[in-house]
Design a protein around this motif. Structure first.
Motif, PDB file in Angstrom:
ATOM      1  N   ILE A   1     -29.982 -51.831 -34.429  1.00  0.00           N
ATOM      2  CA  ILE A   1     -29.298 -51.280 -33.266  1.00  0.00           C
ATOM      3  C   ILE A   1     -30.353 -51.003 -32.210  1.00  0.00           C
ATOM      4  O   ILE A   1     -31.275 -50.207 -32.425  1.00  0.00           O
ATOM      5  CB  ILE A   1     -28.538 -49.987 -33.627  1.00  0.00           C
ATOM      6  N   THR A   2     -30.222 -51.650 -31.078  1.00  0.00           N
ATOM      7  CA  THR A   2     -31.205 -51.520 -30.006  1.00  0.00           C
ATOM      8  C   THR A   2     -30.719 -50.645 -28.858  1.00  0.00           C
ATOM      9  O   THR A   2     -31.528 -50.074 -28.140  1.00  0.00           O
ATOM     10  CB  THR A   2     -31.579 -52.901 -29.456  1.00  0.00           C
ATOM     11  N   GLY A   3     -29.412 -50.540 -28.660  1.00  0.00           N
ATOM     12  CA  GLY A   3     -28.881 -49.783 -27.536  1.00  0.00           C
ATOM     13  C   GLY A   3     -28.325 -48.438 -27.955  1.00  0.00           C
ATOM     14  O   GLY A   3     -28.518 -47.962 -29.083  1.00  0.00           O
TER      15      GLY A   3
ATOM     16  N   LEU B   1     -34.390 -49.499 -17.848  1.00  0.00           N
ATOM     17  CA  LEU B   1     -33.497 -50.482 -18.458  1.00  0.00           C
ATOM     18  C   LEU B   1     -32.052 -50.184 -18.087  1.00  0.00           C
ATOM     19  O   LEU B   1     -31.695 -49.035 -17.797  1.00  0.00           O
ATOM     20  CB  LEU B   1     -33.635 -50.457 -19.988  1.00  0.00           C
ATOM     21  N   PRO B   2     -31.187 -51.208 -18.110  1.00  0.00           N
ATOM     22  CA  PRO B   2     -29.745 -50.979 -17.922  1.00  0.00           C
ATOM     23  C   PRO B   2     -29.081 -50.633 -19.251  1.00  0.00           C
ATOM     24  O   PRO B   2     -29.584 -50.984 -20.329  1.00  0.00           O
ATOM     25  CB  PRO B   2     -29.245 -52.328 -17.376  1.00  0.00           C
ATOM     26  N   VAL B   3     -27.950 -49.942 -19.164  1.00  0.00           N
ATOM     27  CA  VAL B   3     -27.198 -49.571 -20.368  1.00  0.00           C
ATOM     28  C   VAL B   3     -26.395 -50.778 -20.834  1.00  0.00           C
ATOM     29  O   VAL B   3     -25.612 -51.362 -20.059  1.00  0.00           O
ATOM     30  CB  VAL B   3     -26.269 -48.380 -20.079  1.00  0.00           C
TER      31      VAL B   3
ATOM     32  N   ASP C   1     -24.960 -48.822 -15.552  1.00  0.00           N
ATOM     33  CA  ASP C   1     -25.785 -47.621 -15.462  1.00  0.00           C
ATOM     34  C   ASP C   1     -27.191 -47.916 -15.982  1.00  0.00           C
ATOM     35  O   ASP C   1     -27.407 -48.859 -16.763  1.00  0.00           O
ATOM     36  CB  ASP C   1     -25.156 -46.480 -16.271  1.00  0.00           C
ATOM     37  N   THR C   2     -28.138 -47.116 -15.565  1.00  0.00           N
ATOM     38  CA  THR C   2     -29.528 -47.312 -15.957  1.00  0.00           C
ATOM     39  C   THR C   2     -30.069 -46.050 -16.616  1.00  0.00           C
ATOM     40  O   THR C   2     -29.518 -44.957 -16.455  1.00  0.00           O
ATOM     41  CB  THR C   2     -30.402 -47.665 -14.740  1.00  0.00           C
ATOM     42  N   PHE C   3     -31.153 -46.221 -17.354  1.00  0.00           N
ATOM     43  CA  PHE C   3     -31.832 -45.109 -18.000  1.00  0.00           C
ATOM     44  C   PHE C   3     -33.301 -45.461 -18.139  1.00  0.00           C
ATOM     45  O   PHE C   3     -33.725 -46.595 -17.865  1.00  0.00           O
ATOM     46  CB  PHE C   3     -31.213 -44.797 -19.371  1.00  0.00           C
ATOM     47  N   LEU C   4     -34.090 -44.492 -18.578  1.00  0.00           N
ATOM     48  CA  LEU C   4     -35.531 -44.672 -18.765  1.00  0.00           C
ATOM     49  C   LEU C   4     -35.853 -44.421 -20.226  1.00  0.00           C
ATOM     50  O   LEU C   4     -35.658 -43.309 -20.732  1.00  0.00           O
ATOM     51  CB  LEU C   4     -36.319 -43.714 -17.874  1.00  0.00           C
TER      52      LEU C   4
ATOM     53  N   ILE D   1     -37.396 -45.956  -7.624  1.00  0.00           N
ATOM     54  CA  ILE D   1     -37.129 -46.825  -8.773  1.00  0.00           C
ATOM     55  C   ILE D   1     -35.869 -47.614  -8.462  1.00  0.00           C
ATOM     56  O   ILE D   1     -34.745 -47.119  -8.597  1.00  0.00           O
ATOM     57  CB  ILE D   1     -36.961 -45.999 -10.062  1.00  0.00           C
ATOM     58  N   THR D   2     -36.034 -48.859  -8.043  1.00  0.00           N
ATOM     59  CA  THR D   2     -34.916 -49.712  -7.642  1.00  0.00           C
ATOM     60  C   THR D   2     -34.687 -50.802  -8.686  1.00  0.00           C
ATOM     61  O   THR D   2     -35.339 -50.834  -9.737  1.00  0.00           O
ATOM     62  CB  THR D   2     -35.194 -50.326  -6.266  1.00  0.00           C
ATOM     63  N   ALA D   3     -33.756 -51.721  -8.369  1.00  0.00           N
ATOM     64  CA  ALA D   3     -33.349 -52.745  -9.330  1.00  0.00           C
ATOM     65  C   ALA D   3     -34.469 -53.728  -9.642  1.00  0.00           C
ATOM     66  O   ALA D   3     -34.477 -54.338 -10.719  1.00  0.00           O
ATOM     67  CB  ALA D   3     -32.121 -53.500  -8.803  1.00  0.00           C
ATOM     68  N   ASP D   4     -35.425 -53.903  -8.730  1.00  0.00           N
ATOM     69  CA  ASP D   4     -36.501 -54.851  -8.999  1.00  0.00           C
ATOM     70  C   ASP D   4     -37.498 -54.331 -10.032  1.00  0.00           C
ATOM     71  O   ASP D   4     -38.387 -55.085 -10.462  1.00  0.00           O
ATOM     72  CB  ASP D   4     -37.242 -55.197  -7.699  1.00  0.00           C
TER      73      ASP D   4
END
Length: 396
Positions: free
Chosen positions: A165-167, A248-250, A265-268, A122-125
């Protein structure tokens, strides 16, 4: 595709989760299914709006079980209809957001032919894509309420303001944006109203690469999962899972966004969780009935037969196999005169090279559902070393 029973249950609040299969969408339009995989967040909003429009067609009677938020919104609508004229339009800044009125959570089910990936694939693309990841759960926090829509009340004009609030983090609104406060220049202050805000169940889960996915000499990578609603309490530490979600990114705000720089940072964001290996409580005895198990337990050589069935291709080592059998079964905790004696066992196998120590342990790994097999070289990377770290979500 929303079926009749799902639409009726979602309309009356009996069904919270609505899952849309991408296989059904591919039968209708393959290009649309491919676009959903590439931009899931946008299509999730579009599908949620479409479902909200068609849900009133399934209404057959009034909602019986209303929560405090339903009563709160109903009273506000009645009060506005009484105080405002029929031609007067509500302030757009104070309109009810669709997330506040929505009583369902829409998610997508991946195509049946999609294979789970490892965490290092799972990379940035793949940011914004719907991906399926395989891993082992290493940490699962308690389920706590998370705010999705914040409701504020002005101390000057009394109007209510809503903030979706989405994040993970958000910056509260201080000044009242209503037309009345801006016209009078009263600079009204906003105060948070928890009774009129919307909360959902939230759980933070962390997964780690399986031992067969880690190259020799590398450290296993981990990933953070954000579970909401019905996707909580579906796994616990030690479970092997296939999780589908949006990568998604944080989104950081305030000072953290300025200090973070270009790194993120990223999360799923979880849509679906499937447990690959069942636990002890879910293992079914399909080969033996209860009467057959009792008959076998009464045999004099039952203990020896069970020990001999462990790794039958390895000759001898009867005492070692009996010890590993007791390790699998476990013991009972006892309290004798105020002293607690634990029932779990720890076994250390010592011997010359080539006497099947690793083969016996690998056989136990295939039997035990919640077993994690590791070697001395990968003990540090797998997580057998203890460390005290601060949780970035809860701050503990």
């Amino acid at each position: 595709r929303v079926t009749g029973s799902s639409g009726i249950n979602a309309e009356y609040g009996e069904q919270v989760s609505l899952r849309i299969s991408l296989d059904d969408i591919a039968e209708f339009d393959e290009d649309l299914s491919r676009d959903i995989l590439g931009n899931t967040v946008r299509f999730q909003k579009l599908f949620s709006e479409a479902v909200s429009d068609i849900l009133p067609d399934y209404q057959q009677h009034e909602v019986q079980n209303k929560d405090s938020l339903d009563v709160y919104i109903q009273h506000r609508l009645l009060l506005e209809a009484r105080n405002r004229g029929s031609d007067e339009i509500r302030d757009p800044k104070n309109q009810y957001p669709p997330e506040l009125l929505r009583r369902f959570e829409l998610s997508f089910t991946p195509p049946s032919g999609q294979k789970p990936l490892s965490i290092r694939q799972i990379t940035a693309d793949r940011i914004g894509n719907l991906v399926t990841v395989r891993g082992t759960v290493t940490r699962a926090t308690e389920v706590k309420p998370a705010m999705t829509v914040a409701t504020y009340t002005c101390d000057q004009c009394g109007s209510e303001t809503y903030q979706p609030i989405t994040g993970i983090q958000f910056t509260p609104i201080d000044m009242c944006p209503s037309k009345e406060c801006q016209t009078n220049k009263s600079n009204g202050r906003l105060y948070l109203q928890t009774r009129g805000s919307k909360f959902v169940k939230f759980q933070d889960v962390k997964i780690q690469e399986d031992s067969d996915q880690v190259p020799v000499g590398d450290t296993p990578r981990s990933m953070t999962l954000l579970c909401r609603g019905d996707n909580t309490r579906l796994c616990q530490p030690g479970d092997h899972i296939n999780v589908t979600g949006v990568f998604l990114p944080v989104q950081r705000t305030g000072l953290k966004a300025m200090m973070g720089g270009l790194m993120s940072d990223t999360f799923l964001h979880v849509h679906k969780i499937d447990r690959v290996k069942k636990g002890f409580e879910e293992a079914s005895l399909e080969c033996l009935t209860e009467d057959e198990a009792r008959t076998l337990a009464q045999e004099p050589l039952f203990y020896d037969k069970l020990a001999a069935s462990l790794a039958p291709e390895i000759y001898g080592h009867d005492d070692v196999k009996k010890a590993l059998l007791l390790l699998l079964v476990g013991g009972v905790d006892r309290n004798t005169q105020g002293m607690k004696i634990r029932g779990t066992l720890n076994i250390c196998l010592m011997g010359d090279p080539g006497v099947a120590k690793s083969q016996l342990l690998s056989y136990i790994d295939r039997i035990a559902p919640r077993c994690q097999y590791t070697t001395g070289r990968g003990s540090t990377g797998v997580g057998l070393t203890a460390a005290v770290m601060k949780d970035p979500i809860t701050g503990r």
